[in-house]
Design a protein around this motif. Structure first.
Motif, PDB file in Angstrom:
ATOM      1  N   VAL A  20       0.855  -1.190   0.000  1.00  0.00           N
ATOM      2  CA  VAL A  20       0.000   0.000   0.000  1.00  0.00           C
ATOM      3  C   VAL A  20       0.889   1.238   0.000  1.00  0.00           C
ATOM      4  O   VAL A  20       1.708   1.422   0.899  1.00  0.00           O
ATOM      5  CB  VAL A  20      -0.940   0.024   1.226  1.00  0.00           C
ATOM      6  CG1 VAL A  20      -1.805   1.275   1.215  1.00  0.00           C
ATOM      7  CG2 VAL A  20      -1.805  -1.218   1.258  1.00  0.00           C
ATOM      8  N   SER A  21       0.707   2.090  -0.990  1.00  0.00           N
ATOM      9  CA  SER A  21       1.518   3.293  -1.118  1.00  0.00           C
ATOM     10  C   SER A  21       0.920   4.434  -0.298  1.00  0.00           C
ATOM     11  O   SER A  21      -0.228   4.828  -0.514  1.00  0.00           O
ATOM     12  CB  SER A  21       1.596   3.704  -2.594  1.00  0.00           C
ATOM     13  OG  SER A  21       2.091   5.021  -2.720  1.00  0.00           O
ATOM     14  N   LEU A  22       1.696   4.965   0.644  1.00  0.00           N
ATOM     15  CA  LEU A  22       1.227   6.079   1.471  1.00  0.00           C
ATOM     16  C   LEU A  22       0.945   7.324   0.629  1.00  0.00           C
ATOM     17  O   LEU A  22      -0.115   7.953   0.795  1.00  0.00           O
ATOM     18  CB  LEU A  22       2.238   6.386   2.583  1.00  0.00           C
ATOM     19  CG  LEU A  22       1.883   7.565   3.498  1.00  0.00           C
ATOM     20  CD1 LEU A  22       0.543   7.345   4.195  1.00  0.00           C
ATOM     21  CD2 LEU A  22       3.001   7.797   4.521  1.00  0.00           C
ATOM     22  N   PRO A  23       1.839   7.731  -0.291  1.00  0.00           N
ATOM     23  CA  PRO A  23       1.533   8.886  -1.146  1.00  0.00           C
ATOM     24  C   PRO A  23       0.237   8.693  -1.935  1.00  0.00           C
ATOM     25  O   PRO A  23      -0.559   9.623  -2.086  1.00  0.00           O
ATOM     26  CB  PRO A  23       2.746   8.984  -2.080  1.00  0.00           C
ATOM     27  CG  PRO A  23       3.861   8.364  -1.305  1.00  0.00           C
ATOM     28  CD  PRO A  23       3.222   7.248  -0.530  1.00  0.00           C
ATOM     29  N   SER A  24       0.018   7.480  -2.422  1.00  0.00           N
ATOM     30  CA  SER A  24      -1.204   7.185  -3.169  1.00  0.00           C
ATOM     31  C   SER A  24      -2.431   7.391  -2.294  1.00  0.00           C
ATOM     32  O   SER A  24      -3.424   7.995  -2.714  1.00  0.00           O
ATOM     33  CB  SER A  24      -1.175   5.740  -3.686  1.00  0.00           C
ATOM     34  OG  SER A  24      -2.426   5.381  -4.238  1.00  0.00           O
TER      35      SER A  24
END
Length: 202
Positions: free
Chosen positions: A37-41
């Motif tokens: 899971v991408s935090l920026p996304s």
């Protein structure tokens, strides 16, 4: 016939969105990890949801055409807290949440502000999907990312394309949903492609 289709699209979207992020949250809790899971996304997606909801409220759009957004925002906040929990500490989320809350009030100060924000909203939301794709391409492992969540997101975009065409016909909103549909499908396929047999993401 049109009324029945509109009713189905509105209520099926609400039903799907009521549980949209739950597979992703469950996958993280089961894996005890935010891997995949991408935090920026996630932050960009939350910003996009917030701007879109504020825009719809500001212009008095039919409530059923955006009622899922408060639900999605709550689920994204829970997901965000899970990511921070597994990455070192929930307290790190506080500054981000403060920015989001203050932005809600700032966006409604002037028509020009909300219009500009809405025009940028599609770029922000697209950037969130591209950030997730980049994360997956780099890691070559979808980890705890949920293909079900992304697939359901694609369905809601398709349903909202239908409801927008049948109600407001807003070209800006319609363009946003078409782009989001394509990107959600792309992320879903990528998550499935990099799924490891031992993953517990679903």
């Amino acid at each position: 016939m049109e009324a029945a289709l509109l009713w189905f699209c509105n209520w099926s979207t609400l039903a799907v969105c009521a549980a949209l992020k739950l597979p992703q949250i469950r996958a993280q809790l089961a894996a005890r990890s935010a891997r995949g899971v991408s935090l920026p996304s996630l932050l960009l997606e939350l910003a996009g949801f917030l701007v879109f909801l504020r825009h719809q409220c500001y212009y008095g759009s039919p409530v059923l055409t955006y009622l899922e957004y408060p639900i999605l925002i709550v689920q994204d906040v829970v997901l965000l807290l899970c990511v921070f929990h597994f990455n070192g500490g929930v307290k790190q989320a506080a500054p981000y949440l403060a920015v989001f809350v203050s932005s809600w009030f700032m966006l409604g100060l002037h028509k020009g502000v909300i219009d500009l924000a809405m025009n940028l909203c599609t770029l922000v939301s697209a950037a969130s999907k591209l950030a997730q794709l980049q994360y997956l391409w780099k890691a070559r492992d979808s980890g705890a990312a949920s293909a079900l969540t992304w697939g359901l997101s694609a369905y809601t975009c398709a349903a909202r394309i239908t409801t927008t065409c049948m109600t407001t016909g807003d070209l800006t909103v319609l363009t946003r949903f078409v782009i989001m549909l394509a990107l959600n499908i792309w992320v879903t396929v990528t998550v499935l492609r990099y799924r490891k047999p031992s993953s517990k993401a679903e």
